[in-house]
Design an enzyme around this catalytic site. Sequence first.
Site, PDB file in Angstrom:
ATOM      1  N   CYS A 144       0.839  -1.213   0.000  1.00 17.29           N
ATOM      2  CA  CYS A 144       0.000   0.000   0.000  1.00 17.29           C
ATOM      3  C   CYS A 144       0.865   1.251   0.000  1.00 17.29           C
ATOM      4  O   CYS A 144       1.363   1.669   1.046  1.00 17.29           O
ATOM      5  CB  CYS A 144      -0.932  -0.013   1.208  1.00 17.29           C
ATOM      6  SG  CYS A 144      -1.997   1.450   1.274  1.00 17.29           S
ATOM      7  N   CYS A 147      -0.456   4.123   2.103  1.00 18.63           N
ATOM      8  CA  CYS A 147      -0.208   3.969   3.541  1.00 18.63           C
ATOM      9  C   CYS A 147       1.261   4.231   3.875  1.00 18.63           C
ATOM     10  O   CYS A 147       1.572   4.891   4.861  1.00 18.63           O
ATOM     11  CB  CYS A 147      -0.546   2.559   4.024  1.00 18.63           C
ATOM     12  SG  CYS A 147      -2.021   1.839   3.317  1.00 18.63           S
ATOM     13  N   ASP A 148       2.165   3.685   3.084  1.00 19.97           N
ATOM     14  CA  ASP A 148       3.573   3.623   3.495  1.00 19.97           C
ATOM     15  C   ASP A 148       4.523   4.473   2.658  1.00 19.97           C
ATOM     16  O   ASP A 148       5.704   4.580   2.995  1.00 19.97           O
ATOM     17  CB  ASP A 148       4.050   2.157   3.452  1.00 19.97           C
ATOM     18  CG  ASP A 148       3.233   1.280   4.392  1.00 19.97           C
ATOM     19  OD1 ASP A 148       2.780   1.804   5.437  1.00 19.97           O
ATOM     20  OD2 ASP A 148       3.030   0.098   4.097  1.00 19.97           O
TER      21      ASP A 148
END
Length: 330
Positions: A144, A147-148
């Site tokens: 992701c 997300c990261d």
Amino acid sequence: MSIRRQRTPPPARHSKVLIIGSGPAGYTAAIYAARSALSPFLVQGPQPGGQLTITTDVENWPGDKSVQGPELMARMGRHAAHVGAELISDFIVEVDLSQRPFVARGEMGTRYTGDTLVIATGANARWLGLESEVAYRGQGVSACATCDGFFFRDRVVAVVGGGNTAVEEALHLAHFARHVYLIHRRDTLRADKTNQARLLAHAKVTPIWNAEVIEVLGDGRAVTGVALGDTKSGARSSLDIDGLFVAIGHDPATELFKGQLAMDQDGYIVVTPGSTRTSVPGVFAAGDVQDRHFRQAVVSAGMGCMAALEAERFLIDAETLEVLTGEVAV
Ligand code: NDP
């Protein structure tokens, strides 16, 4: 002579709102349904807390500058229990949506019934299936970028895949990263033409065609590179990178509902646009199980809220019409 006593099966556990799945969609549905005095049951499934329990820092959950994924999910679970939802540690292996109330059977045979059902079983990212990929998950390997990606500011990263997700993740990463490689097993992308044009024109993105990742390389603590194999010639090479984003698709967790609910060709549950209503009245689907585009915790939570509100509305209408038992008319 011994007399064997017949064991009568335990009665079904009944709830007005039965929720399957314990990610942000499921827990939010539980919070809203509980606060509407509907005493929901939430069956947590094989990975209580869902996909966020396998991430580390979450920095895009509103109100938390940074929170660990597992902690965020534990907090959501405690919140749902605090307002009156019953959280059940079980794994649903079978459902029957042809009768009212709907029936779900747990792993150990427990029967749960619900006047309404909220499906929040999520989706699972596909992985390459390498041991080294598992070893470095959360230490440079992610599925992701939203997300990261932020953690890779000024670093060199690679994305694996050739679909819209891979291209969008590569473009997203190009905002932060020093350079982004897109590793694809063929020499044409599956992504739509607009996305392709953006990717191919981007100065910070370099595609690596006809290549597959054979191994994730690291120093025991973090990713340092990948070993690549040419899918045409078989030639081996290596690439120095700090992060690897695997974007080779997701599989919605909908196996249980096949043949009972309308789904698209990839198995995502079809809902009425702008709602969580499925093809079976009284069954609602929230989160990644019906959403292939956003796949964000906050979006799933929003859908969980919608599902609970729609379930409440359904119950009010259904009680008025006395349609909560008998065969399901679709
Ligand atoms: P896709 O299935 O479209 O693409 C997966 C990609 O991963 C393909 O390029 C495939 O290669 C590659 N792949 C699959 N398995 C492997 C493997 N084991 N090793 C290496 N590569 C592999 O998935 P997406 O997640 O990209 O998209 C899913 C759906 O969601 C699509 O319909 C997409 O269009 C849609 N979507 C739309 C968006 C938008 O409209 N903005 C955004 C994101 C997704 P190959 O091409 O060779 O099969």
